[in-house]
Design a protein around this motif. Sequence first.
Motif, PDB file in Angstrom:
ATOM      1  N   LEU A 179      50.123  48.099  38.948  1.00 19.53           N
ATOM      2  CA  LEU A 179      50.040  47.029  39.941  1.00 19.53           C
ATOM      3  C   LEU A 179      48.597  46.561  40.018  1.00 19.53           C
ATOM      4  CD1 LEU A 179      52.106  48.660  42.851  1.00 19.53           C
ATOM      5  CD2 LEU A 179      52.963  47.249  40.975  1.00 19.53           C
ATOM      6  N   SER A 180      48.358  45.251  39.804  1.00 14.89           N
ATOM      7  CA  SER A 180      47.015  44.682  39.868  1.00 14.89           C
ATOM      8  C   SER A 180      46.998  43.547  40.880  1.00 14.89           C
ATOM      9  CB  SER A 180      46.585  44.151  38.503  1.00 14.89           C
ATOM     10  OG  SER A 180      46.574  45.190  37.540  1.00 14.89           O
ATOM     11  N   GLY A 181      45.891  43.461  41.658  1.00 10.23           N
ATOM     12  CA  GLY A 181      45.778  42.441  42.691  1.00 10.23           C
ATOM     13  C   GLY A 181      46.446  42.836  43.988  1.00 10.23           C
ATOM     14  N   PHE A 182      46.801  44.120  44.126  1.00  8.89           N
ATOM     15  CA  PHE A 182      47.479  44.634  45.312  1.00  8.89           C
ATOM     16  C   PHE A 182      46.536  45.487  46.168  1.00  8.89           C
ATOM     17  CE2 PHE A 182      51.019  43.468  42.674  1.00  8.89           C
ATOM     18  CZ  PHE A 182      52.044  43.141  43.556  1.00  8.89           C
ATOM     19  N   GLU A 232      50.927  45.051  49.547  1.00  9.24           N
ATOM     20  CA  GLU A 232      50.552  43.674  49.873  1.00  9.24           C
ATOM     21  C   GLU A 232      49.606  43.141  48.805  1.00  9.24           C
ATOM     22  OE1 GLU A 232      49.117  43.077  53.921  1.00  9.24           O
ATOM     23  OE2 GLU A 232      49.980  45.014  54.494  1.00  9.24           O
ATOM     24  N   LEU A 233      49.692  41.848  48.551  1.00  6.45           N
ATOM     25  CA  LEU A 233      48.756  41.208  47.644  1.00  6.45           C
ATOM     26  C   LEU A 233      47.439  40.933  48.354  1.00  6.45           C
ATOM     27  CD1 LEU A 233      51.087  38.627  45.837  1.00  6.45           C
ATOM     28  CD2 LEU A 233      49.860  40.518  44.745  1.00  6.45           C
ATOM     29  N   ILE A 234      46.330  41.209  47.683  1.00  7.67           N
ATOM     30  CA  ILE A 234      45.012  40.895  48.241  1.00  7.67           C
ATOM     31  C   ILE A 234      44.388  39.714  47.524  1.00  7.67           C
ATOM     32  CG2 ILE A 234      44.565  43.218  49.099  1.00  7.67           C
ATOM     33  CD1 ILE A 234      42.919  43.740  46.563  1.00  7.67           C
ATOM     34  N   SER A 235      45.007  39.257  46.447  1.00  4.10           N
ATOM     35  CA  SER A 235      44.566  38.076  45.709  1.00  4.10           C
ATOM     36  C   SER A 235      45.664  37.018  45.786  1.00  4.10           C
ATOM     37  CB  SER A 235      44.289  38.440  44.243  1.00  4.10           C
ATOM     38  OG  SER A 235      43.371  39.508  44.142  1.00  4.10           O
ATOM     39  N   GLU A 236      45.347  35.799  45.362  1.00  4.49           N
ATOM     40  CA  GLU A 236      46.352  34.745  45.367  1.00  4.49           C
ATOM     41  C   GLU A 236      47.504  35.072  44.426  1.00  4.49           C
ATOM     42  OE1 GLU A 236      46.886  31.902  47.242  1.00  4.49           O
ATOM     43  OE2 GLU A 236      45.409  33.019  48.427  1.00  4.49           O
ATOM     44  N   TYR A 237      47.189  35.812  43.376  1.00  7.65           N
ATOM     45  CA  TYR A 237      48.204  36.248  42.425  1.00  7.65           C
ATOM     46  C   TYR A 237      47.997  37.728  42.127  1.00  7.65           C
ATOM     47  CZ  TYR A 237      49.332  31.353  41.490  1.00  7.65           C
ATOM     48  OH  TYR A 237      49.723  30.043  41.622  1.00  7.65           O
ATOM     49  N   GLY A 238      49.092  38.402  41.850  1.00 12.03           N
ATOM     50  CA  GLY A 238      49.041  39.782  41.397  1.00 12.03           C
ATOM     51  C   GLY A 238      50.015  39.968  40.259  1.00 12.03           C
ATOM     52  N   THR A 239      49.878  41.068  39.548  1.00 14.37           N
ATOM     53  CA  THR A 239      50.800  41.362  38.456  1.00 14.37           C
ATOM     54  C   THR A 239      51.366  42.762  38.600  1.00 14.37           C
ATOM     55  OG1 THR A 239      49.064  42.199  36.983  1.00 14.37           O
ATOM     56  CG2 THR A 239      49.575  39.837  36.863  1.00 14.37           C
ATOM     57  N   PHE A 240      52.581  42.942  38.088  1.00 13.47           N
ATOM     58  CA  PHE A 240      53.144  44.281  37.945  1.00 13.47           C
ATOM     59  C   PHE A 240      53.733  44.393  36.555  1.00 13.47           C
ATOM     60  CE2 PHE A 240      56.699  41.786  39.485  1.00 13.47           C
ATOM     61  CZ  PHE A 240      57.822  42.297  38.861  1.00 13.47           C
ATOM     62  N   SER A 241      53.645  45.579  35.996  1.00  9.44           N
ATOM     63  CA  SER A 241      54.176  45.809  34.653  1.00  9.44           C
ATOM     64  C   SER A 241      54.671  47.239  34.547  1.00  9.44           C
ATOM     65  CB  SER A 241      53.108  45.538  33.589  1.00  9.44           C
ATOM     66  OG  SER A 241      52.015  46.435  33.717  1.00  9.44           O
ATOM     67  N   PHE A 242      55.615  47.457  33.635  1.00  9.19           N
ATOM     68  CA  PHE A 242      56.112  48.804  33.354  1.00  9.19           C
ATOM     69  C   PHE A 242      56.790  48.775  31.999  1.00  9.19           C
ATOM     70  CE2 PHE A 242      59.325  46.477  35.609  1.00  9.19           C
ATOM     71  CZ  PHE A 242      60.552  46.899  35.140  1.00  9.19           C
ATOM     72  N   SER A 243      56.961  49.954  31.402  1.00  6.63           N
ATOM     73  CA  SER A 243      57.439  50.021  30.015  1.00  6.63           C
ATOM     74  C   SER A 243      58.876  50.498  29.870  1.00  6.63           C
ATOM     75  CB  SER A 243      56.520  50.938  29.187  1.00  6.63           C
ATOM     76  OG  SER A 243      56.528  52.259  29.705  1.00  6.63           O
ATOM     77  N   GLU A 244      59.423  51.186  30.871  1.00  5.08           N
ATOM     78  CA  GLU A 244      60.807  51.667  30.803  1.00  5.08           C
ATOM     79  C   GLU A 244      61.427  51.684  32.185  1.00  5.08           C
ATOM     80  OE1 GLU A 244      61.851  55.067  28.136  1.00  5.08           O
ATOM     81  OE2 GLU A 244      59.673  55.296  28.005  1.00  5.08           O
TER      82      GLU A 244
END
Length: 215
Positions: free
Chosen positions: A170-173, A193-205
């Motif tokens: 989780l980035s930007g959170f 919660e988001l602390i930036s205007e945009y955030g990203t989430f990623s996972f592999s499985e």
Amino acid sequence: MVINILAGGPEDLLPNLQQYKGDGAIWVGVDRGVFHLLKRNITPEIAFGDFDSVSPEELALIETKVAELKRFQPIKNETDTELALNWALAQRPKTIRLFGATGGRLDHLFANVQLLVQPLKTKQATDIYLIDRCNEMFIKGPGMYELKKRETEKYISFIPLTLEISNLTLSGFKYPLKNRHISLGSTLCISNELISEYGTFSFSEGILIVVRSHD
């Protein structure tokens, strides 16, 4: 194409449906949800159900207003909501919004959440959003995704639908994560919660439920 489906869940949990009328969406009613649409001056193009949750007078109104009515026997293999969703997916829309699918009976709630997995199973590029008065829910498979900050629904939660989620980042959170392993039953990713205007989430499985909420 956008398709809006209104199921027959509790009326007091519905969002303001008028805000979803302006994008040329096709409206679909499910059982008592058809009557709820008509009360809001929204006429669905097609309706599904056994209509055991409406009165004879309400059914008579539905029959006069809705051009295409798909009636089913109460004893069947699919719920009315699944029948409507299957029809919607067959139209290959970009987005499906599902309303009236929370609250009331828990068995219907869990069934409706699991219905969100359908596009992942068939690798169909349709996003399904389950929406009520306080929440927006959707499901994602492995990959990287972007979320925009909202004034409403500021809380964002990530909940495993499968036994394991691998390498969740989780980035930007407010509470970031880096390649974290999350197991079914964990509450680690509730109410972020988001602390930036945009955030990203990623996972592999795994398969992940994403919920955007407000109190």
